[in-house]
Design a protein around this motif. Structure first.
Motif, short mmCIF file in Angstrom:
data_model
loop_
_atom_site.label_atom_id
_atom_site.label_comp_id
_atom_site.label_asym_id
_atom_site.label_seq_id
_atom_site.Cartn_x
_atom_site.Cartn_y
_atom_site.Cartn_z
N ALA A 113 0.83 -1.21 0.00
CA ALA A 113 0.00 0.00 0.00
C ALA A 113 0.87 1.26 0.00
O ALA A 113 0.59 2.21 -0.74
CB ALA A 113 -0.93 -0.01 1.21
N ARG A 114 1.91 1.26 0.81
CA ARG A 114 2.81 2.41 0.84
C ARG A 114 3.46 2.61 -0.52
O ARG A 114 3.56 3.75 -1.02
CB ARG A 114 3.87 2.20 1.93
N ARG A 115 3.89 1.52 -1.14
CA ARG A 115 4.53 1.62 -2.45
C ARG A 115 3.56 2.15 -3.50
O ARG A 115 3.96 2.84 -4.44
CB ARG A 115 5.06 0.24 -2.84
N LEU A 146 -0.61 -4.63 -4.59
CA LEU A 146 -1.92 -4.27 -4.05
C LEU A 146 -2.73 -3.49 -5.09
O LEU A 146 -3.95 -3.67 -5.21
CB LEU A 146 -1.77 -3.45 -2.77
N ARG A 147 -2.06 -2.65 -5.86
CA ARG A 147 -2.75 -1.92 -6.93
C ARG A 147 -3.27 -2.90 -7.99
O ARG A 147 -4.40 -2.76 -8.48
CB ARG A 147 -1.78 -0.91 -7.56
N GLY A 156 -8.84 -11.06 -7.75
CA GLY A 156 -7.70 -10.45 -7.09
C GLY A 156 -6.48 -11.34 -7.05
O GLY A 156 -6.37 -12.34 -7.76
N LEU A 157 -5.53 -10.97 -6.19
CA LEU A 157 -4.29 -11.73 -6.02
C LEU A 157 -4.58 -13.07 -5.37
O LEU A 157 -5.37 -13.16 -4.43
CB LEU A 157 -3.31 -10.96 -5.15
N ILE A 193 8.73 -11.21 -1.93
CA ILE A 193 9.75 -11.39 -2.97
C ILE A 193 9.34 -10.80 -4.32
O ILE A 193 10.18 -10.58 -5.18
CB ILE A 193 10.12 -12.88 -3.15
N PHE A 194 8.05 -10.50 -4.49
CA PHE A 194 7.60 -10.02 -5.80
C PHE A 194 7.08 -8.58 -5.80
O PHE A 194 6.90 -8.00 -6.87
CB PHE A 194 6.52 -10.94 -6.36
N ASP A 195 6.82 -8.01 -4.62
CA ASP A 195 6.30 -6.63 -4.62
C ASP A 195 7.47 -5.65 -4.68
O ASP A 195 7.80 -4.96 -3.71
CB ASP A 195 5.45 -6.38 -3.37
#
Length: 386
Positions: free
Chosen positions: A31-33, A286-287, A248-249, A276-278
């Protein structure tokens, strides 16, 4: 319970997303990213979670590391707006009724209770896979046939701590599944309710304890999977996504072997491979989750090892003995409890992360960091025992 300087009663202090689960730090980082202001509700309220989120509410534990449904509903009612997207992480696998309650009161973004029930009820799941022609392990209603290895699993269980070799399941709430030999991998994917899009494959391993031989140890990726097999998996997961309405994911656990592959399990929520993937070259996961739930699958190629793609590994560090954390953990540790936190033997202490030019290097760095942490925390273990 951690506090925040933000006054939740003021309209300008609203949130873009609400994240709930047993441990939601990975979602908070995503979310922060993505530039989203997050309200986080989880069991730990770790220091890095508090730094990443706009506000954190520590939930009450129920029966070990389970969510307390009453407390979750109460805290969401107190802190979360009904129209703010609510993303569910770990902890809801065995609770479709709770997911239905949440969806009735809040704007849940992800797979619904009906989808969860179809994927996490082992009998319904096996029937669905058979109907779609997707290879999967057999279920044994009684004892395993002579000469066949089998695993006992808890319905809706996660984390591997509930899985044990067995000849017969112990009773209600448990089931017996055929053991399939091969390479254990997981694939992260997105669903829009009709089709699936693969994001990346990872390898995973166990960190066995005396009473939990298949306890989750960690993951590393991306790993390469033969093109033809990857296409088979993509086709199967698209069929399954359309059949159960997955959104979703999500992640699918697979066993790859010489004869082909088997689909073992699907977890219809963001999971451990966020660690490892975000990160670049992928956009914030999350986006992607929010977009897929709105019916928009990205035009992303499958992430594979190669030039410009860093390999990453993440492992859970479990307390070898009861301990009290005396000092802050290193920067490469995530899910960091505050100094002074008491941790029982066998409980997770933190997530350890590492990176390298390839999987072998990333896992070697991870192993060194795990060893460093084990030696550094041995003093804490002795202090707790005195």
């Amino acid at each position: 319970m951690p506090s925040s300087s933000r006054d939740l009663s003021r309209p300008e202090d609203g949130f873009d997303v609400v994240l709930a689960g047993i441990a939601a730090r990975g979602l908070a980082a995503s979310a922060r990213r993505a530039g989203l202001r997050a309200l986080v509700l989880d069991l730990f309220a770790d220091e890095d979670t508090r730094a990443l989120a706009s506000h954190v509410v520590q939930l009450r534990r129920h029966d070990g590391f389970a969510l307390d449904p009453d407390d979750l509903l109460e805290q969401l009612g107190r802190h979360a707006g009904a129209d703010v997207p609510l993303v569910l992480g770990t902890g809801f696998e065995d609770a479709p009724e709770l997911v239905a309650q949440l969806a009735a009161r809040f704007h849940v973004v992800g797979s619904g209770a009906d989808t969860l029930a179809k994927l996490k009820d082992p009998v319904l799941f096996a029937r669905q896979l058979a109907a779609l022609g997707i290879p999967h392990p057999r279920l044994f209603p009684g004892a395993a046939p002579e000469g066949r290895r089998a695993l006992e699993k808890r319905v809706g269980g996660s984390g591997g701590g509930h899985v044990r070799p067995a000849r017969r399941a112990r009773g209600a709430g448990w089931y017996l599944q055929e053991f399939v030999e091969g390479r254990s991998v997981s694939v992260l994917f997105l669903g829009d309710g009709e089709a699936a899009r693969l994001i990346a494959f990872s390898e995973q391993w166990c960190d066995a304890s005396d009473d939990a031989p298949f306890r989750y140890g960690g993951c590393a990726g991306p790993v390469a999977v033969e093109d033809a097999r990857a296409r088979q998996v993509a086709d199967a997961l698209s069929k399954l996504t359309g059949a159960v309405g997955l959104k979703g994911l999500a992640s699918a656990d697979l066993i790859l072997h010489d004869e082909g592959w088997h689909l073992i399990e699907v977890n219809p929520r963001p999971g451990a491979t966020l660690d490892i993937f975000d990160a670049p070259p992928l956009p914030p996961l999350l986006r992607l989750h929010l977009d897929a739930c709105a019916g928009r699958l990205p035009e992303l190629p499958l992430l594979v090892p190669g030039a410009g793609v860093e390999a990453r590994a993440a492992g859970l560090f479990y307390a070898p003995a009861a301990m009290v954390l005396r000092d802050a953990l290193p920067d490469w540790a995530a899910d960091r409890p505050a100094p002074g936190t008491r941790i029982a033997a066998g409980e997770p202490v933190c997530t350890v992360r590492a990176a390298g030019r390839d999987i072998a290097e990333a896992r070697a760095v991870l192993a060194r960091r795990m060893d460093h942490l084990s030696r550094a925390l041995s003093t804490a273990s002795r202090a707790a025992a005195e």
